[in-house]
Design a protein around this motif. Structure first.
Motif, short mmCIF file in Angstrom:
data_model
loop_
_atom_site.label_atom_id
_atom_site.label_comp_id
_atom_site.label_asym_id
_atom_site.label_seq_id
_atom_site.Cartn_x
_atom_site.Cartn_y
_atom_site.Cartn_z
N GLN A 107 0.83 -1.20 0.00
CA GLN A 107 0.00 0.00 0.00
C GLN A 107 0.87 1.26 0.00
O GLN A 107 0.49 2.28 -0.57
N LEU A 108 2.03 1.17 0.66
CA LEU A 108 2.92 2.34 0.67
C LEU A 108 3.40 2.65 -0.75
O LEU A 108 3.51 3.82 -1.13
N ARG A 109 3.67 1.63 -1.52
CA ARG A 109 4.07 1.83 -2.91
C ARG A 109 2.98 2.58 -3.66
O ARG A 109 3.26 3.50 -4.45
N PHE A 110 1.72 2.20 -3.44
CA PHE A 110 0.59 2.87 -4.08
C PHE A 110 0.54 4.33 -3.66
O PHE A 110 0.35 5.23 -4.49
N LEU A 111 0.71 4.60 -2.36
CA LEU A 111 0.65 5.98 -1.88
C LEU A 111 1.77 6.83 -2.48
O LEU A 111 1.54 7.99 -2.85
N ASN A 112 2.94 6.27 -2.57
CA ASN A 112 4.04 7.04 -3.15
C ASN A 112 3.77 7.36 -4.61
O ASN A 112 4.05 8.46 -5.09
N ALA A 113 3.19 6.39 -5.34
CA ALA A 113 2.85 6.64 -6.75
C ALA A 113 1.73 7.68 -6.84
O ALA A 113 1.76 8.56 -7.71
N ALA A 114 0.75 7.60 -5.94
CA ALA A 114 -0.34 8.57 -5.94
C ALA A 114 0.17 9.97 -5.63
O ALA A 114 -0.27 10.95 -6.23
#
Length: 596
Positions: A107-114
């Protein structure tokens, strides 16, 4: 659009739901203990019990969709036809091994991309978006080459999030720190198949947990300044995260002395652990008392660090006492530093004989059944104590034991009260996965409605005690029989019609091809379902497998068949309405809501 038309027809649907409720629901199907045979009657043979130790019966072959669907209802966020075929091809153990080997969805990867595509703007909603993306599975909106398939890991992480509870619902400090909260969830996902001892330490030192249960910047005693170590995390790590309040037998039953339960620890032990948990603050702080207001600050995703000047090193600390405890009398001597005291204290918890049955029982409850037999708990606890290779705390071995136990897999071994109520959130993910739901954009915009419609959202419980207690027993027959039904704590007079209406809105109003569909609305895709609409019996059988794992009663089948045959199916719109009606009735029916 999500709720714009739902309430106009809400009460007519409630009446239909109540009709099905009255026709289908038979309470003793899942709650009532069968009465003894009348005098002179021939008693039926008792079900065989799996052995308490030694080799277990061989796993049954997965030879039909219904058996695969039932397994996936326990191990994923909802069965799909593709996953059923994979389980049938690989077998239960092979599927678990494949899932364990898959890359973890972060989920952290998703947040960083967002954050990169939103100009640095970061909201709590992105965290929820990431959770649903991984729960539903499928293609990543930021990386089309990435497919999220690690269903078992994510499902176990969700179960762990309801044991190691952290919530940003009522905390401004965490509500404004989505990176930290998201990384905490990733910590649970990483620990899903790791070792419980490492998971316990990772949870303890996570800055989000430090904020949530006030271990962050907890100080050694200073009588002159009226400072005493905060006991909040000390209490919860013992009561909720590891050993519980009373000493347990290996099968999870309470140890009794003179007919009374034996407390696991007392106030002096809480004080001892509170002294251990002193001196910890954000990683990278130049001073002890600091805070990072930027959600993406590295400190939010790094373990807390100890400042020796604030750690209670001068005091001996009373920890847990139990047979075989390594510390004499359970006392941690004075003189240790923060990290060494922490390691010794977490070892003291980890080797307590309660941990296996306490954590094992809760994982069984979250995945399989609310009232496991003592022998089921004992078998899972035994795997926690030793994975077969001399390793204690192997979570992969524990999860495998939970899912592959004879009580979980074979009807012959299930007790009379086997089963669990499906959480509202898992009913939603099941519908979305089964109906291949997606938004046009790949993102979702459901955040303000999820909590209201479901009564729960990930990492958003009202307190550290989760949305429901593992021992909750509703007034009436469950309480009289001493049965737990944890999820029914959400079944209030407000939430029952609220959840029914919310699911109804998602089924009737938010589908691929609906008018005025917002690009971020998650819409069910009924394309594959429409051909079955002209054959109601086949449609019912299809959903019997997909949603009820082939366990639909004849009475419920007849109710559905009568209802669907009474609806026209000449136009595509009418056929779609038939499919939606079948879905709506099934996911609100007691036979579905109680996962067997």
């Amino acid at each position: 659009m999500a709720l714009r038309a739902a309430w106009a027809t809400h009460w007519s649907r409630v009446l239909l739901f109540l009709l099905v409720l009255g026709l289908v629901f038979v309470p003793d199907r899942w709650l009532r203990v069968p009465p003894p045979p009348a005098s002179g009657a021939v008693a039926t043979a008792a079900k065989p019990a799996p052995p308490k130790s030694g080799p277990l019966p061989a796993l049954p072959v997965v030879d039909d969709d219904a058996a695969a669907a039932r397994f996936l209802a326990q191990a994923t966020f909802g069965p799909t036809w593709e996953d059923m075929a994979r389980v049938e091809r690989l077998g239960y153990s092979g599927w678990i091994d494949e899932q364990v080997a898959l890359p973890m969805s972060s989920q952290l990867r998703f947040l960083n991309a967002a954050s990169a595509v939103s100009g640095g703007e970061m909201r709590r909603e992105w965290r929820m978006d990431a959770w649903f993306l991984h729960a539903i599975g499928g293609r990543d909106p930021f990386d089309p080459q990435l497919m999220h398939r690690d269903q078992l890991r994510q499902r176990v992480a969700f179960a762990l999030s309801e044991i190691f509870v952290l919530s940003d619902a009522n905390s401004d400090l965490l509500g404004n720190a989505p990176h930290g909260v998201t990384d905490y969830y990733d910590t649970l996902a990483r620990g899903a198949f790791g070792n419980f001892r490492k998971l316990l330490e990772d949870v303890t030192l996570h800055p989000a947990m430090g904020i949530y249960l006030s271990m962050m910047q907890n100080q050694k005693p200073d009588p002159a300044r009226n400072i005493r170590p905060d006991e909040n995390y000390a209490r919860e790590v013992l009561q909720l995260f590891s050993v519980g309040l009373v000493r347990l037998n290996p099968d999870g039953s309470p140890i009794l002395e003179n007919g009374a339960k034996v407390p696991t620890y007392g106030q002096e032990t809480v004080k001892g652990f509170a002294h251990v948990f002193t001196g910890w603050t954000f990683n990278g702080c130049g001073q002890f008392d600091c805070y990072f207001y930027d959600s993406d600050a590295p400190a939010w995703v790094r373990p807390m660090q100890n400042h020796a000047a604030y750690h209670a090193s001068a005091q001996a600390k009373q920890l847990l006492v139990y047979p075989g405890v390594a510390l004499p009398g359970g006392v941690l001597p004075a003189g240790g530093d923060g990290p060494s005291d922490l390691r010794a204290a977490l070892d003291n918890i980890f080797y307590h004989p309660n941990v296996g049955p306490y954590i094992g029982r809760q994982l069984i409850q979250r995945l399989v059944t609310s009232n496991p037999s003592p022998s089921y708990v004992a078998r899972v606890a035994a795997r926690f104590n030793d994975n077969g290779h001399g390793v204690r705390g192997d979570m992969k071995a524990v999860v495998t034991a939970v899912l592959l136990d004879p009580e979980a897999r074979e009807a012959a071994y299930r007790p009379a009260n086997f089963g669990k109520v499906r959480e509202p959130l898992l009913r939603l993910t099941h519908v979305w996965r089964a109906m291949k739901a997606r938004s046009q954009s790949g993102f979702m915009d459901e955040f303000w409605t999820i909590g209201y419609g479901m009564g729960q959202a990930p990492l958003s419980s009202p307190s550290v005690f989760n949305f429901f207690s593992p021992s909750y027993s509703p007034i009436g027959e469950p309480a009289q029989l001493g049965l737990a039904a944890p999820e029914l704590q959400l079944a209030t007079d407000f939430m029952l019609p609220g959840t029914e209406g919310y699911l109804g809105a998602k089924i009737y109003e938010v589908y691929v091809g609906a008018p005025d569909l917002d690009e971020h609305e998650v819409a069910i895709d009924l394309t594959d379902e429409l051909p079955y609409a002209v054959r109601p019996a086949d449609l019912i059988q299809r959903y019997n497998t997909l949603f009820l794992s082939g366990q639909m009663s004849a009475r419920m089948r007849n109710v559905l068949l009568q209802r669907l045959n009474g609806m026209p199916a000449d136009s595509e719109e009418e056929r779609r309405a038939r499919v939606q009606e079948a879905l709506y009735i099934i996911v609100n029916s007691p036979e579905y809501v109680v996962q067997k």
